[in-house]
Design a protein around this motif. Structure first.
Motif, PDB file in Angstrom:
ATOM      1  N   LEU A   1      -9.020   4.136  -3.624  1.00 22.87           N
ATOM      2  CA  LEU A   1      -8.574   2.670  -4.579  1.00 22.87           C
ATOM      3  C   LEU A   1      -9.889   1.410  -3.471  1.00 22.87           C
ATOM      4  CD1 LEU A   1      -5.476   2.504  -6.680  1.00 22.87           C
ATOM      5  CD2 LEU A   1      -7.533   3.600  -7.082  1.00 22.87           C
TER       6      LEU A   1
ATOM      7  N   PHE B   1       1.019   3.141 -12.527  1.00 20.45           N
ATOM      8  CA  PHE B   1       0.519   2.373 -11.204  1.00 20.45           C
ATOM      9  C   PHE B   1       0.036   3.337 -10.290  1.00 20.45           C
ATOM     10  CE2 PHE B   1       1.547   1.394  -6.336  1.00 20.45           C
ATOM     11  CZ  PHE B   1       0.982   0.147  -6.787  1.00 20.45           C
ATOM     12  N   ARG B   2      -0.565   3.950  -9.686  1.00 16.78           N
ATOM     13  CA  ARG B   2      -1.478   4.769  -8.540  1.00 16.78           C
ATOM     14  C   ARG B   2      -1.869   3.706  -7.196  1.00 16.78           C
ATOM     15  NH1 ARG B   2      -4.845   8.133  -6.879  1.00 16.78           N
ATOM     16  NH2 ARG B   2      -6.998   6.760  -8.248  1.00 16.78           N
ATOM     17  N   CYS B   3      -1.219   4.151  -6.155  1.00 18.27           N
ATOM     18  CA  CYS B   3      -2.193   4.172  -5.053  1.00 18.27           C
ATOM     19  C   CYS B   3      -2.705   5.104  -4.436  1.00 18.27           C
ATOM     20  CB  CYS B   3      -0.597   3.297  -4.271  1.00 18.27           C
ATOM     21  SG  CYS B   3      -1.310   2.646  -2.899  1.00 18.27           S
TER      22      CYS B   3
ATOM     23  N   TYR C   1       6.697  -2.453  -3.713  1.00 14.03           N
ATOM     24  CA  TYR C   1       5.773  -2.550  -4.545  1.00 14.03           C
ATOM     25  C   TYR C   1       5.032  -2.019  -5.023  1.00 14.03           C
ATOM     26  CZ  TYR C   1       1.729  -5.144  -4.903  1.00 14.03           C
ATOM     27  OH  TYR C   1       0.308  -5.874  -5.303  1.00 14.03           O
TER      28      TYR C   1
ATOM     29  N   GLY D   1      -4.367  -0.906  -8.627  1.00 14.06           N
ATOM     30  CA  GLY D   1      -3.997   0.212  -9.041  1.00 14.06           C
ATOM     31  C   GLY D   1      -3.528   0.035 -10.297  1.00 14.06           C
TER      32      GLY D   1
ATOM     33  N   MET E   1       0.692  -1.150  -0.190  1.00  6.72           N
ATOM     34  CA  MET E   1      -0.101   0.190   0.056  1.00  6.72           C
ATOM     35  C   MET E   1       1.232   1.103  -0.149  1.00  6.72           C
ATOM     36  SD  MET E   1      -2.187   1.064   2.940  1.00  6.72           S
ATOM     37  CE  MET E   1      -1.345   0.293   4.164  1.00  6.72           C
TER      38      MET E   1
ATOM     39  N   CYS F   1      -3.569  -5.441  -0.665  1.00  4.91           N
ATOM     40  CA  CYS F   1      -1.813  -6.024  -0.700  1.00  4.91           C
ATOM     41  C   CYS F   1      -1.484  -6.181   1.047  1.00  4.91           C
ATOM     42  CB  CYS F   1      -1.654  -4.869  -0.805  1.00  4.91           C
ATOM     43  SG  CYS F   1      -0.941  -3.021  -0.801  1.00  4.91           S
TER      44      CYS F   1
ATOM     45  N   LEU G   1      -5.758  -8.820  -6.794  1.00  9.11           N
ATOM     46  CA  LEU G   1      -6.119  -7.932  -5.816  1.00  9.11           C
ATOM     47  C   LEU G   1      -5.546  -6.424  -5.453  1.00  9.11           C
ATOM     48  CD1 LEU G   1      -3.887  -6.989  -3.371  1.00  9.11           C
ATOM     49  CD2 LEU G   1      -3.896  -9.724  -3.020  1.00  9.11           C
ATOM     50  N   CYS G   2      -4.698  -6.248  -6.264  1.00  4.77           N
ATOM     51  CA  CYS G   2      -4.844  -4.899  -6.935  1.00  4.77           C
ATOM     52  C   CYS G   2      -4.917  -4.201  -7.862  1.00  4.77           C
ATOM     53  CB  CYS G   2      -2.763  -4.644  -7.024  1.00  4.77           C
ATOM     54  SG  CYS G   2      -2.330  -3.529  -6.995  1.00  4.77           S
TER      55      CYS G   2
ATOM     56  N   CYS H   1      -9.299  -1.631  -3.312  1.00  4.43           N
ATOM     57  CA  CYS H   1      -8.628  -2.147  -2.539  1.00  4.43           C
ATOM     58  C   CYS H   1      -6.913  -1.799  -1.998  1.00  4.43           C
ATOM     59  CB  CYS H   1      -7.653  -2.706  -3.854  1.00  4.43           C
ATOM     60  SG  CYS H   1      -6.418  -1.163  -4.882  1.00  4.43           S
ATOM     61  N   PHE H   2      -7.839  -1.370  -1.080  1.00  4.28           N
ATOM     62  CA  PHE H   2      -7.036   0.259  -0.456  1.00  4.28           C
ATOM     63  C   PHE H   2      -6.703  -1.434   1.291  1.00  4.28           C
ATOM     64  CE2 PHE H   2      -6.352   3.416   2.824  1.00  4.28           C
ATOM     65  CZ  PHE H   2      -4.943   3.857   3.111  1.00  4.28           C
ATOM     66  N   THR H   3      -5.529  -1.159   1.253  1.00 10.29           N
ATOM     67  CA  THR H   3      -4.591  -1.961   2.525  1.00 10.29           C
ATOM     68  C   THR H   3      -5.348  -3.811   1.923  1.00 10.29           C
ATOM     69  OG1 THR H   3      -6.933  -2.516   3.838  1.00 10.29           O
ATOM     70  CG2 THR H   3      -5.027  -0.356   4.171  1.00 10.29           C
TER      71      THR H   3
HETATM   72  S1  SF4 Z   1      -3.773  -3.678  -3.686  1.00  9.84           S
HETATM   73 FE1  SF4 Z   1      -2.297  -1.825  -4.888  1.00  9.84          FE
HETATM   74  S2  SF4 Z   1      -3.300  -0.139  -5.109  1.00  9.84           S
HETATM   75 FE2  SF4 Z   1      -4.286  -1.280  -3.507  1.00  9.84          FE
HETATM   76  S3  SF4 Z   1      -3.660  -0.069  -1.577  1.00  9.84           S
HETATM   77 FE3  SF4 Z   1      -2.331  -1.905  -2.428  1.00  9.84          FE
HETATM   78  S4  SF4 Z   1      -0.429  -1.262  -3.032  1.00  9.84           S
HETATM   79 FE4  SF4 Z   1      -1.423   0.253  -3.389  1.00  9.84          FE
END
Ligand code: SF4
Ligand code: SF4
Length: 265
Positions: free
Chosen positions: A33, A27-29, A116, A144, A1, A39, A141-142, A35-37
């Motif tokens: 999003l 990529f962007r986090c 990551y 981003g 994250m 990962c 799962l990500c 999917c936040f956290t």
């Molecule tokens: S899964 Fe990917 S985009 Fe979503 S919080 Fe984690 S690193 Fe960021």
């Protein structure tokens, strides 16, 4: 994250590939999003000595408290030296540092969390043909990767503060990639315990230096003694030199003359 908030213009296709420092990926986090956290769950994060140093400072814990509370040290078949991994919550499988706002130790998060979604592959003995490279870790799962921000590998590494971790990790890397491991059997329990203490349990290693005959037996100049008394970073460098001396028989330290005489008497 990770926070990825600098957009640039050029994009590259995303299939798994070898990336050099100037290659680019999208990529962007961020917390918006869905999917936040995600990962930060059910993941094996191997902690380096410098990761542990940073996290224990961040949490205001001794190294032993940090290791007891937040880590495991599993033994795998054929493993040459002790490893430390971050312990996920038994029920939720989440990293203990996930909070509603994201990573509660963000400023001191480990090397692998910083990297990551990039991974690194590095041959033990690089040649002009076979050099280290990076690659994008594509995981369902990500989300981003669906974002359009484009990064060069170099800029990503710099934006995440990875260089400091790599600089502080260089001597440990030397230790773990040493030819000694190719030839030697596994460490004895006493050697494994010394390795674990020197690399990961720094406060205990400091006591070992200052509360035993260590400094009577080895020559260490006064300035260095004060540095390792006061600073974990200096102590960690010293710990690696000690392991190189005691395990690999490298001349990184000098036994005091009177200690040799005493031993021979
Ligand atoms: S899964 Fe990917 S985009 Fe979503 S919080 Fe984690 S690193 Fe960021
Ligand atoms: S340390 Fe932070 S970034 Fe790394 S897994 Fe835990 S919560 Fe996520």
């Amino acid at each position: 994250m990770l926070d990825g908030n600098e957009a640039t213009t050029k994009t590259v296709p995303m299939p798994w590939n070898r990336l050099g420092l100037d290659d680019r990926f999208t990529f962007r986090c961020g917390r918006e999003l869905d999917c936040f956290t995600h990962c930060c769950r059910d993941v094996t994060i191997v902690l380096t000595p410098y990761d542990i140093l940073r996290l224990k400072h961040s949490l205001h814990l001794s190294s032993q408290e940090f290791l007891d509370r937040y880590t495991l040290s599993p033994r795998f078949a054929g493993q040459k030296f002790p490893l430390v991994i971050l312990k996920m919550d038994e029920q939720t499988k989440q990293c203990p540092f996930v909070s509603a706002e994201g990573c509660a130790v963000y400023r001191d998060r480990p090397w692998s969390c910083r990297m990551y979604p990039l991974g690194t592959a590095e041959p033990k003995n690089p040649t002009p043909e076979e050099q280290a490279f990076h690659f994008v870790v594509l995981e369902e799962l990500c989300h981003g990767h669906r974002e359009e921000n484009c990064w060069s590998v170099r800029d990503w590494i710099s934006s995440q503060g990875v260089e400091e971790f790599e600089m502080m990790g260089a001597s440990f890397k030397y230790l773990t990639l040493h030819d000694y491991w190719d030839q030697s059997p596994e460490l004895t329990p006493a050697q494994a315990e010394m390795f674990y203490m020197a690399c990961y349990d720094l406060d205990r290693f400091r006591r070992f230096i200052f509360e035993t005959r260590f400094l009577e037996l080895l020559e260490v100049d006064e300035a260095r003694i004060e540095a390792i008394r006061a600073h974990d970073e200096d102590l960690l460098e010293f710990a690696v030199e000690w392991l190189r001396f005691s395990l690999f028989r490298e001349r990184t330290m000098k036994v005091r003359r009177n200690a040799v005489v005493e031993a021979e008497a």
